[in-house]
Design a protein around this motif. Structure first.
Motif, PDB file in Angstrom:
ATOM      1  N   GLN A 112       0.872  -1.157   0.140  1.00  0.00           N
ATOM      2  CA  GLN A 112      -0.074   0.098  -0.103  1.00  0.00           C
ATOM      3  C   GLN A 112       1.075   1.349  -0.066  1.00  0.00           C
ATOM      4  O   GLN A 112       0.596   2.078  -0.742  1.00  0.00           O
ATOM      5  CB  GLN A 112      -0.925  -0.126   1.371  1.00  0.00           C
ATOM      6  N   ILE A 113       1.886   1.420   0.798  1.00  0.00           N
ATOM      7  CA  ILE A 113       2.569   2.671   0.945  1.00  0.00           C
ATOM      8  C   ILE A 113       3.430   2.755  -0.340  1.00  0.00           C
ATOM      9  O   ILE A 113       3.538   3.773  -1.020  1.00  0.00           O
ATOM     10  CB  ILE A 113       3.382   2.547   2.114  1.00  0.00           C
ATOM     11  N   ARG A 114       4.049   1.600  -0.969  1.00  0.00           N
ATOM     12  CA  ARG A 114       4.653   2.102  -2.051  1.00  0.00           C
ATOM     13  C   ARG A 114       3.783   2.411  -3.196  1.00  0.00           C
ATOM     14  O   ARG A 114       4.223   3.057  -4.204  1.00  0.00           O
ATOM     15  CB  ARG A 114       5.425   0.623  -2.387  1.00  0.00           C
ATOM     16  N   ARG A 115       2.482   1.634  -3.475  1.00  0.00           N
ATOM     17  CA  ARG A 115       1.854   2.093  -4.548  1.00  0.00           C
ATOM     18  C   ARG A 115       1.006   3.293  -4.259  1.00  0.00           C
ATOM     19  O   ARG A 115       1.022   4.105  -5.337  1.00  0.00           O
ATOM     20  CB  ARG A 115       0.719   0.998  -4.794  1.00  0.00           C
ATOM     21  N   HIS A 116       0.793   3.813  -3.233  1.00  0.00           N
ATOM     22  CA  HIS A 116       0.408   5.055  -2.991  1.00  0.00           C
ATOM     23  C   HIS A 116       1.155   6.245  -3.151  1.00  0.00           C
ATOM     24  O   HIS A 116       0.877   7.363  -3.722  1.00  0.00           O
ATOM     25  CB  HIS A 116      -0.242   5.338  -1.359  1.00  0.00           C
ATOM     26  N   PHE A 117       2.578   6.106  -2.810  1.00  0.00           N
ATOM     27  CA  PHE A 117       3.476   7.138  -2.986  1.00  0.00           C
ATOM     28  C   PHE A 117       3.771   7.175  -4.592  1.00  0.00           C
ATOM     29  O   PHE A 117       4.066   8.280  -5.021  1.00  0.00           O
ATOM     30  CB  PHE A 117       4.641   7.120  -2.231  1.00  0.00           C
ATOM     31  N   LYS A 118       3.838   6.164  -5.320  1.00  0.00           N
ATOM     32  CA  LYS A 118       3.753   6.182  -6.630  1.00  0.00           C
ATOM     33  C   LYS A 118       2.660   6.765  -7.216  1.00  0.00           C
ATOM     34  O   LYS A 118       2.914   7.730  -8.297  1.00  0.00           O
ATOM     35  CB  LYS A 118       3.925   4.479  -7.287  1.00  0.00           C
ATOM     36  N   TYR A 119       1.584   6.734  -6.786  1.00  0.00           N
ATOM     37  CA  TYR A 119       0.250   7.480  -7.179  1.00  0.00           C
ATOM     38  C   TYR A 119       0.623   8.910  -7.134  1.00  0.00           C
ATOM     39  O   TYR A 119       0.205   9.684  -7.936  1.00  0.00           O
ATOM     40  CB  TYR A 119      -1.052   7.080  -6.717  1.00  0.00           C
ATOM     41  N   LEU A 120       1.275   9.377  -6.012  1.00  0.00           N
ATOM     42  CA  LEU A 120       1.285  10.706  -5.566  1.00  0.00           C
ATOM     43  C   LEU A 120       2.551  11.363  -6.390  1.00  0.00           C
ATOM     44  O   LEU A 120       2.530  12.496  -5.959  1.00  0.00           O
ATOM     45  CB  LEU A 120       1.312  10.657  -4.132  1.00  0.00           C
ATOM     46  N   ALA A 121       3.071  10.369  -7.061  1.00  0.00           N
ATOM     47  CA  ALA A 121       4.163  11.081  -7.866  1.00  0.00           C
ATOM     48  C   ALA A 121       5.299  11.145  -6.936  1.00  0.00           C
ATOM     49  O   ALA A 121       6.405  12.029  -7.479  1.00  0.00           O
ATOM     50  CB  ALA A 121       4.035  12.198  -9.000  1.00  0.00           C
ATOM     51  N   HIS A 122       5.456  10.634  -6.171  1.00  0.00           N
ATOM     52  CA  HIS A 122       6.854  10.615  -4.942  1.00  0.00           C
ATOM     53  C   HIS A 122       7.261   9.486  -4.530  1.00  0.00           C
ATOM     54  O   HIS A 122       6.873   9.064  -3.330  1.00  0.00           O
ATOM     55  CB  HIS A 122       6.287  11.447  -3.782  1.00  0.00           C
ATOM     56  N   PRO A 123       7.533   8.484  -5.686  1.00  0.00           N
ATOM     57  CA  PRO A 123       7.626   6.799  -5.269  1.00  0.00           C
ATOM     58  C   PRO A 123       8.919   6.891  -4.114  1.00  0.00           C
ATOM     59  O   PRO A 123       9.879   7.712  -4.212  1.00  0.00           O
ATOM     60  CB  PRO A 123       8.174   6.407  -6.509  1.00  0.00           C
ATOM     61  N   LEU A 124       8.743   5.602  -3.282  1.00  0.00           N
ATOM     62  CA  LEU A 124       9.930   5.460  -2.451  1.00  0.00           C
ATOM     63  C   LEU A 124      11.259   5.116  -3.271  1.00  0.00           C
ATOM     64  O   LEU A 124      11.197   4.472  -4.268  1.00  0.00           O
ATOM     65  CB  LEU A 124       9.615   4.265  -1.550  1.00  0.00           C
ATOM     66  N   VAL A 125      12.105   5.818  -2.531  1.00  0.00           N
ATOM     67  CA  VAL A 125      13.610   5.434  -2.976  1.00  0.00           C
ATOM     68  C   VAL A 125      14.073   4.009  -2.580  1.00  0.00           C
ATOM     69  O   VAL A 125      13.806   3.510  -1.578  1.00  0.00           O
ATOM     70  CB  VAL A 125      14.702   6.404  -2.434  1.00  0.00           C
ATOM     71  N   GLY A 126      14.831   3.363  -3.592  1.00  0.00           N
ATOM     72  CA  GLY A 126      14.950   1.788  -3.667  1.00  0.00           C
ATOM     73  C   GLY A 126      13.928   1.064  -3.904  1.00  0.00           C
ATOM     74  O   GLY A 126      14.160  -0.111  -3.751  1.00  0.00           O
ATOM     75  N   ASP A 127      12.458   1.470  -4.263  1.00  0.00           N
ATOM     76  CA  ASP A 127      11.553   0.427  -4.747  1.00  0.00           C
ATOM     77  C   ASP A 127      11.863   0.118  -6.236  1.00  0.00           C
ATOM     78  O   ASP A 127      11.687   0.867  -7.118  1.00  0.00           O
ATOM     79  CB  ASP A 127      10.264   1.212  -4.509  1.00  0.00           C
ATOM     80  N   THR A 128      12.158  -1.183  -6.332  1.00  0.00           N
ATOM     81  CA  THR A 128      12.424  -1.692  -7.659  1.00  0.00           C
ATOM     82  C   THR A 128      11.420  -1.850  -8.713  1.00  0.00           C
ATOM     83  O   THR A 128      11.406  -2.127  -9.890  1.00  0.00           O
ATOM     84  CB  THR A 128      13.463  -2.880  -7.817  1.00  0.00           C
ATOM     85  N   THR A 129      10.102  -2.068  -8.031  1.00  0.00           N
ATOM     86  CA  THR A 129       8.979  -2.327  -8.600  1.00  0.00           C
ATOM     87  C   THR A 129       7.938  -1.075  -8.891  1.00  0.00           C
ATOM     88  O   THR A 129       7.764  -0.847 -10.165  1.00  0.00           O
ATOM     89  CB  THR A 129       8.099  -3.178  -7.811  1.00  0.00           C
TER      90      THR A 129
END
Length: 220
Positions: free
Chosen positions: A156-173
């Motif tokens: 959830q956190i990883r996908r939500h911040f991608k949606y916000l256009a602020h993706p998590l650093v180090g997230d390879t997906t």
């Protein structure tokens, strides 16, 4: 071990360790569940998930009754979950991400049913580091955020911040490879920058896991 009582056991899971056996990592022989069961000499029941690459507080039940009770508390949102994450860019100082997610993050989203998902966050620190990722800018911006997922969807956190256009650093997906590589070189560490810092359980029990030493440049 972070906590042990008659119902629960909590550990500080290191990044890179699976919670339990998974078909996605069928080759992986060691899991947090297997190692802890061997240490305690008893069967345990995982109460929630952390991604393999995520570190921090991980909770298991020691009895079937505890698993039912705390499982219901997780499902009802009565357990507070607090994370730290490093994200690309400078999001607003605080906000909520209310965006339904496809049920299975491992499959294409098109055609899948979507489930409600809500994440609250607060920006703690902003960074502007002197390296170029985007050719238009001589420096690159990142933020340390505190994150509280109010629902419990997978990734959830990883996908939500991608949606916000602020993706998590180090997230390879869900992240950006160029930023992942640049920050890994700058900080000298390659990892998913997501840490489960604290759980708040009914009855006032709080279980916390300190960040590893690699977080020191971000915490100040």
């Amino acid at each position: 071990m972070l906590h042990l009582d008659t119902d629960l056991v909590a550990i500080d899971k290191p990044a890179g360790l699976l919670v339990h056996p998974s078909r996605l990592d069928a080759h992986e022989a060691h899991t947090a569940l297997e190692m802890l069961e061997r240490q305690l000499g008893e069967r345990l029941l995982p109460l929630h998930r952390l991604d393999k690459a995520t570190s921090g507080v991980l909770l298991f039940a020691r009895t079937a009754q505890a698993a039912r009770e705390y499982g219901q508390a997780f499902e009802a949102g009565r357990i507070g979950k607090h994370y730290l994450a490093l994200v690309r860019g400078w999001p607003p100082e605080a906000g909520e991400i209310d965006y339904p997610l496809a049920r299975d993050p491992e499959q294409p989203s098109a055609g899948q049913p979507r489930v409600d998902a809500l994440t609250r966050y607060r920006r703690l620190r902003c960074f502007e580091w002197p390296f170029r990722v985007d050719g238009r800018h001589a420096s690159s911006r990142y933020s340390l955020v505190e994150v509280e997922p109010l629902t419990g969807r997978r990734h959830q956190i990883r996908r939500h911040f991608k949606y916000l256009a602020h993706p998590l650093v180090g997230d390879t997906t869900h992240g950006k490879g160029a930023h992942n590589r640049a920050v890994a070189q700058w900080l000298g560490v390659s990892r998913l920058w997501l840490h489960a810092a604290r759980l708040e359980l009914p009855g006032g029990l709080r279980i916390a896991a300190a960040c590893g030493p690699e977080w020191a440049p971000l915490l100040g």
